[in-house]
Design an enzyme around this catalytic site. Structure first.
Site, PDB file in Angstrom:
ATOM      1  CD  GLU A 163      -3.268  -0.906   1.915  1.00 23.57           C
ATOM      2  OE1 GLU A 163      -3.274   0.010   2.751  1.00 23.57           O
ATOM      3  OE2 GLU A 163      -4.246  -1.634   1.703  1.00 23.57           O
ATOM      4  CD  GLU A 357      -3.825  -6.063   3.373  1.00 21.32           C
ATOM      5  OE1 GLU A 357      -4.740  -5.329   3.776  1.00 21.32           O
ATOM      6  OE2 GLU A 357      -2.635  -5.821   3.578  1.00 21.32           O
TER       7      GLU A 357
HETATM    8  C1  NOJ Z   1      -4.644  -2.518   4.572  1.00 24.12           C
HETATM    9  C2  NOJ Z   1      -3.364  -2.748   5.287  1.00 24.12           C
HETATM   10  O1  NOJ Z   1      -2.384  -3.276   4.443  1.00 24.12           O
HETATM   11  C3  NOJ Z   1      -3.505  -3.554   6.546  1.00 24.12           C
HETATM   12  O2  NOJ Z   1      -2.357  -3.365   7.282  1.00 24.12           O
HETATM   13  C4  NOJ Z   1      -4.756  -3.116   7.279  1.00 24.12           C
HETATM   14  O3  NOJ Z   1      -4.857  -3.675   8.528  1.00 24.12           O
HETATM   15  C5  NOJ Z   1      -5.950  -3.483   6.427  1.00 24.12           C
HETATM   16  N1  NOJ Z   1      -5.859  -2.851   5.141  1.00 24.12           N
HETATM   17  C6  NOJ Z   1      -7.295  -3.098   7.037  1.00 24.12           C
HETATM   18  O4  NOJ Z   1      -7.370  -1.727   7.155  1.00 24.12           O
END
Ligand code: NOJ
Length: 452
Positions: A163, A357
Site C-alpha cells: 500500500e 488483502e
Molecule cells: C490494509 C493494510 O495493508 C492492513 O495493514 C490493514 O490492517 C488493512 N488494510 C485493514 O485496514
C-alpha cells in the site's frame, strides 16, 4: 465455472500489527512505535508493544492455520528487527525469528509469502528523511539483499511494498499514519518517486540473489464500479475514474503508483499536474522502476459507484443510499469491487493478478456459548469472492486470494478497536479463538470455492 486449478488461497498479516516484542532481542523502534507515543495518534491510546504476541506464539498460530487447511501465508518483516540501525549490522536474533517462522510454515506445508515492507520503517531512517531521502532506494536495496541472502533459499514469493498510497498519502500527506507528517506536494511527489525506485531496486536485488524468485507489488485503492454494468458508457466512465490522478495530490492514486512500475511511464494527466515536482532525471529512473513482475496484487476492500456524466471529467460518483450496508469501520460493503477492480487492472496492466488483502472488520465478541459467531464476515467474504470468481470467468487471470487477516490485530490508528481476523484474539490473555468464518474459509479452500 470454478476457480482455476492451483488457485492460491491464503491469509495475510503484517509484522507491526501482530508481533509485539517491540524492543526485544535487539530490535529498535520503528516509526509506528514512535507514532503510538504521540498523544491522540491512536484512537484507543494503544500501541504495538505486545499486539498479538505472535513473536512468542507463532508456532501456535501456524499450527492453527495448518489445522484449517490454509496453504499460503503472507506476512511481513520488521525492518528494524533485521537491521536495527536501518542499514549495516544485521541483528542475528531478528533473522533467527524469521528463520524459525519460515521453517515452521514449511514443516506444516504452508507456502511463505514475504512482504518486504509493510510500514514499520526504522525510526532512525525516518530521521534521515525517510521516503523523501534520495538515499532510500539504496537503503531499501540493502535491506532486501539481507532478506534475499538469509531467507531466499526457502522463500520464493515476495511482495515488495504494501500500500504505497497509505505510506505516502496517510504518512506524509494527511499525517493520520506514522510518521504523521503533512508535507507539501513537492516532497510528496519526491517520496512517491523514491518509493517506486525502491521497489525497482528490490526487484533487481531479488532477481540477482534468489533462484526461481517470484515478485509482486501490493498497492491499494478503492475500486470504481460502473453503476449500470450493462451500459457501456458507465463501464467506460468507471474505468476513466479509476485511473484518473486526483487533482489535489497524486498520493492516493492507483495509476500514479502503478503505471511507472508496470508500464514505465507516469500517467499523462498526473504528469500535467505534478510533473513539475518530479526530481530531475526522473525519466532515467524509469529503467529501475519498471521491472518485470510475476504478479500484480492489490488490496481491495471496497468501491464506489460511478456513472457517465456530461461534465468535464465525463463521470460522477453516485452516493450510496441511506442505510447502505457498512462494515464496523464504516466501509461500504461493495462485492462488485472484487470484479471491477481486478478487471480494470488486468485490462490495463496484463500481469497475473492476486488479491493480496480483502476482508472486513466486524463487532466480534465471545458469545454466551464461548464461541465467536461472525455471520456478517461470512456473508461479506462469500459475496466478494463470488464476484472475484466472476472476474476470472470473464477472462481476468486471477491466481490467488489472501484474506485479511489471519487474526485480529493492531489496526493502525484505530488500535485494537477494529477486528478483521478469522481468528479472535483476546488481548489480555493472548488466547486465540477461531471464528465461524475460519471454518467457512477452510471449507472454501477445501472445495476450491465450489461451496460458494
Ligand atoms: C490494509 C493494510 O495493508 C492492513 O495493514 C490493514 O490492517 C488493512 N488494510 C485493514 O485496514
Amino acid at each position: 465455472m470454478s476457480f482455476p486449478k492451483n488457485f492460491l488461497w491464503g491469509t495475510a498479516t503484517a509484522s507491526f500489527q501482530i508481533e509485539g516484542a517491540w524492543d526485544e532481542d535487539g530490535k529498535t523502534p520503528s516509526i509506528w512505535d514512535e507514532f503510538c507515543e504521540q498523544p491522540g495518534a491512536i484512537s484507543d491510546h494503544s500501541n504495538g508493544k505486545t499486539a498479538c504476541d505472535h513473536y512468542h506464539r507463532f508456532r501456535e498460530d501456524v499450527a492453527l492455520m495448518a489445522e484449517y487447511g490454509i496453504k499460503n501465508y503472507r506476512f511481513s518483516v520488521s525492518w528494524p528487527r533485521i537491521l536495527p540501525e536501518g542499514t549495516g549490522k544485521v541483528n542475528e536474533a531478528g533473522v533467527a525469528f524469521y528463520n524459525a517462522l519460515i521453517d515452521c510454515l514449511l514443516e506444516y506445508g504452508i507456502r511463505p509469502w514475504m512482504t518486504i515492507y509493510h510500514w514499520d520503517l526504522p525510526a532512525c531512517l525516518e530521521r534521515k528523511g525517510g521516503w523523501v531521502s534520495e538515499q532510500m532506494p539504496e537503503w531499501f536495496a540493502e535491506y532486501t539483499g539481507v532478506l534475499a541472502d538469509r531467507f531466499g533459499d526457502r522463500v520464493k514469493d515476495f511482495f515488495t511494498i504494501n500500500e504505497p498510497q497509505c505510506i505516502i498519502g496517510l504518512g506524509y500527506m494527511t499525517g493520520g499514519f506514522a510518521p504523521g507528517l503533512k508535507l507539501g506536494l513537492k516532497e510528496q511527489v519526491t517520496a512517491c518517486h523514491n518509493l517506486m525506485k525502491s521497489h525497482g531496486r528490490a526487484c533487481q536485488v531479488l532477481r540477482e540473489k534468489v533462484k526461481d524468485v517470484r515478485i509482486g507489488y501490493a498497492p491499494c485503492g478503492a475500486s470504481v464500479i460502473p453503476k449500470d454494468e450493462q451500459n457501456p458508457a458507465d463501464v467506460e466512465a468507471a474505468r476513466k475514474a479509476y485511473f484518473a490522478v486526483e487533482k489535489d495530490s497524486p498520493s492516493f492514486s492507483v495509476a500514479w503508483f502503478s503505471d511507472p512500475v508496470i508500464l514505465g511511464t507516469y500517467p499523462e494527466d498526473g504528469l500535467k499536474l505534478y510533473g513539475q515536482y518530479l526530481p530531475e532525471g526522473w525519466q532515467e529512473d524509469m529503467k529501475v522502476i519498471c521491472q518485470p513482475l510475476d504478479f500484480y496484487a492489490q488490496n481491495i476492500y471496497e468501491g464506489r459507484e460511478v456513472r457517465a456524466a456530461e461534465n468535464e471529467d465525463g463521470w460522477e460518483t453516485v452516493p450510496y443510499p441511506a442505510g447502505y450496508p457498512r462494515t464496523a469501520c464504516g466501509w461500504p460493503v461493495t462485492p462488485r469491487a472484487l470484479y471491477w477492480g481486478p478487471r480494470y487492472l488486468w485490462e490495463r496492466y496484463h500481469v497475473p493478478f492476486l488479491i493480496s488483502e480483502n476482508g472486513m472488520s466486524s463487532h466480534d465478541c465471545v458469545m454466551l456459548d464461548g464461541k465467536v459467531h461472525d455471520p456478517h464476515r461470512i456473508d461479506y467474504l462469500h459475496r466478494y469472492i463470488r464476484e472475484y470468481r466472476r472476474a476470472g470467468e470473464d477472462g481476468v487471470d486471477i491466481r490467488g486470494y489472501f484474506c485479511w487477516s489471519l487474526m485480529d490485530n493492531f489496526e493502525w490508528a484505530r488500535g485494537y478497536s477494529e477486528r478483521f481476523g478469522l481468528v479472535y484474539v483476546d488481548y489480555p490473555t493472548g488466547k486465540r479463538i477461531p471464528k465461524d468464518s475460519l471454518a467457512w474459509y477452510a471449507e472454501t479452500i477445501r472445495t476450491n470455492g465450489e461451496n460458494l
